[in-house]
Design a protein around this motif. Sequence first.
Motif, PDB file in Angstrom:
ATOM      1  N   SER A  19      23.793  58.049 -18.000  1.00 22.63           N
ATOM      2  CA  SER A  19      24.966  57.569 -17.688  1.00 22.63           C
ATOM      3  C   SER A  19      25.956  58.309 -16.824  1.00 22.63           C
ATOM      4  O   SER A  19      26.394  57.922 -15.624  1.00 22.63           O
ATOM      5  N   ALA A  20      25.721  59.852 -17.075  1.00 19.19           N
ATOM      6  CA  ALA A  20      26.698  60.665 -16.419  1.00 19.19           C
ATOM      7  C   ALA A  20      26.233  60.828 -14.830  1.00 19.19           C
ATOM      8  O   ALA A  20      26.777  61.059 -13.956  1.00 19.19           O
ATOM      9  N   SER A  21      24.696  60.725 -14.774  1.00 15.21           N
ATOM     10  CA  SER A  21      24.284  60.809 -13.320  1.00 15.21           C
ATOM     11  C   SER A  21      24.500  59.636 -12.735  1.00 15.21           C
ATOM     12  O   SER A  21      24.601  59.715 -11.166  1.00 15.21           O
TER      13      SER A  21
ATOM     14  N   HIS B 240      33.266  62.360 -22.396  1.00 14.98           N
ATOM     15  CA  HIS B 240      33.218  61.953 -23.470  1.00 14.98           C
ATOM     16  C   HIS B 240      32.098  60.908 -23.718  1.00 14.98           C
ATOM     17  O   HIS B 240      32.348  59.780 -23.043  1.00 14.98           O
ATOM     18  N   PHE B 241      30.966  61.093 -24.603  1.00 13.93           N
ATOM     19  CA  PHE B 241      30.207  59.984 -24.814  1.00 13.93           C
ATOM     20  C   PHE B 241      30.323  59.070 -25.989  1.00 13.93           C
ATOM     21  O   PHE B 241      30.457  59.794 -27.374  1.00 13.93           O
ATOM     22  N   SER B 242      30.795  58.048 -25.909  1.00 13.72           N
ATOM     23  CA  SER B 242      31.440  57.132 -26.988  1.00 13.72           C
ATOM     24  C   SER B 242      30.238  56.510 -27.885  1.00 13.72           C
ATOM     25  O   SER B 242      30.409  56.327 -29.027  1.00 13.72           O
ATOM     26  N   ARG B 243      29.434  55.960 -27.293  1.00  9.61           N
ATOM     27  CA  ARG B 243      28.222  55.159 -27.762  1.00  9.61           C
ATOM     28  C   ARG B 243      26.893  55.503 -26.836  1.00  9.61           C
ATOM     29  O   ARG B 243      27.018  55.508 -25.808  1.00  9.61           O
ATOM     30  N   PRO B 244      25.808  54.979 -27.601  1.00  6.41           N
ATOM     31  CA  PRO B 244      24.497  55.033 -26.823  1.00  6.41           C
ATOM     32  C   PRO B 244      24.356  54.078 -25.915  1.00  6.41           C
ATOM     33  O   PRO B 244      24.806  52.847 -26.293  1.00  6.41           O
TER      34      PRO B 244
ATOM     35  N   SER C 219      34.797  55.863 -16.110  1.00  2.00           N
ATOM     36  CA  SER C 219      35.034  54.910 -17.327  1.00  2.00           C
ATOM     37  C   SER C 219      33.331  54.044 -17.039  1.00  2.00           C
ATOM     38  O   SER C 219      33.228  53.697 -15.970  1.00  2.00           O
ATOM     39  N   CYS C 220      32.555  54.302 -18.096  1.00  2.00           N
ATOM     40  CA  CYS C 220      31.330  53.494 -18.143  1.00  2.00           C
ATOM     41  C   CYS C 220      31.325  52.756 -19.145  1.00  2.00           C
ATOM     42  O   CYS C 220      31.526  53.103 -20.509  1.00  2.00           O
TER      43      CYS C 220
ATOM     44  N   VAL D 202      30.988  53.384 -22.995  1.00  2.00           N
ATOM     45  CA  VAL D 202      30.033  54.365 -23.364  1.00  2.00           C
ATOM     46  C   VAL D 202      30.311  55.785 -23.014  1.00  2.00           C
ATOM     47  O   VAL D 202      29.812  56.602 -23.648  1.00  2.00           O
ATOM     48  N   VAL D 203      30.863  55.938 -21.929  1.00  2.00           N
ATOM     49  CA  VAL D 203      31.239  57.212 -21.288  1.00  2.00           C
ATOM     50  C   VAL D 203      32.708  57.032 -20.734  1.00  2.00           C
ATOM     51  O   VAL D 203      32.812  56.251 -20.098  1.00  2.00           O
TER      52      VAL D 203
END
Length: 472
Positions: free
Chosen positions: A69-71, A94-98, A126-127, A135-136
């Motif tokens: 996700s970060a990529s 910050h990784f909130s959920r998978p 924001s993801c 999620v992120v």
Amino acid sequence: MTQETQQYLESHTYEEIHVGDSTTLTRTLRPEDIQLFAIMSGDGNPAIADAEFAHSGMFREVIAHGMWSASLISTTLGTQFPGPGTILVDQALHFSRPVSIGDTVTITLTVKQKFEHNKHIIFNCSCTNQEDLEVVHGTTEVMAPPEKYRTRKVELPPGPLSDRYARLQVLLARARGLPPIDMAVVHPCDRESLKGALAAADAGLIDPILIGPEAKIRAVAAENGFDLGLHRIVNVRHSHEAAAMAVTLIRNGDAEALMKGSLHTDELMAEVVARASGLRTARRISHVFLMDVPTYPRPILITDAAINIAPTLMDKVDIIQNAIDFAHVIGIPEPKVAILSAVETVNPAIQSTLDAAALCKMADRGQIKGGVLDGPLAFDNAVSIVAAKTKGIHSAVAGRAEVLVVPDIESGNMIAKQLEYLANALTAGIVLGAKVPIVLTSRADTTETRLASCVVAVLIAHANRQKQPVTE
């Protein structure tokens, strides 16, 4: 957006960007994305890469690497906004959920702050997934492009990866739950042949009986750091004696399969086909390559590319029947058999076309059972429905072949090696028609190929337990 602008990437300079500007990117996570990211990063965390382990873990499903996700944030910055020439300086996430397979992630980047002295920009990141759950989230600091760039968009090759390892795991799974078979490994006196036998033992496929000069086998093991453990070693003086001993073990019921080591094929097969003391049956002995080709939608068998040099019509009857029976063992109930030649019409000047026509009629009369035959077929007509339709061939086999019967050993060997080395096919080879399956490896074969071939031998050996032996 015009077609021309879709083909180009264009950057935004520091002066063109304002606080509050934003951009978005949407991607859906596919299984091959996880695979690609694991290969690229070397992160084989079983909670991500191993489906069985993942389902027993915290999330009860296969999830993406967090940095996948970060990529996508980096992708958005480098290709959309600010675009080409952007340099990533700092990032806090910050990784909130998978993110699970099938989730659709939307990346939203919004300009939070600009710094005139160094042309840096901070973005809020924001993801969110398809349910609009975060999620992120976090911030990213970049150096904006110092000038305007416009460059042609590079089209990346489509996935999925042609991953032989993943396809090997699928093949290995076919033998899961079956007890290992006793396999006589003939003269495993070089690194690859001994490594292949030990790898098959570690995979739970075989209990190897290592037949050869014991001092030489142990020297190879010591030199390469192989653990021979409690594996049985039958000490003989040389390779010829090893081949004879292996055949004797089979005849005595002490082993259910053979595996060639570092001796010449002719040396082993001479003992196998010896009329008085060998392993002959009523069938002619032949070889089959089982190939998993990433560009073909089904497994394909190629026969005979290793034993019969220039088979006659009656030789081909046994070669085809051996391949059909093998196809049944691996779960193909009525294999489609293409008898290959250079052309798809009968030509008296080309013997293979006459053989093909006769073989098809023999199948109609029940002299070959258990498959659907057609031929002659050129290679393209056998594997390509488009090619078959273009040439007006109406057939249940053309374009859908599962068994390719080659005219001679030269053409078969070339097809098999081309598929292995140019099409990245996963290859397994087995000799059929003897009392037991024979893994006939090449000196150039990898451990992967040897493992795949052992799976095939295991499946055949267990199938042989369920039927009466062929009458000699």
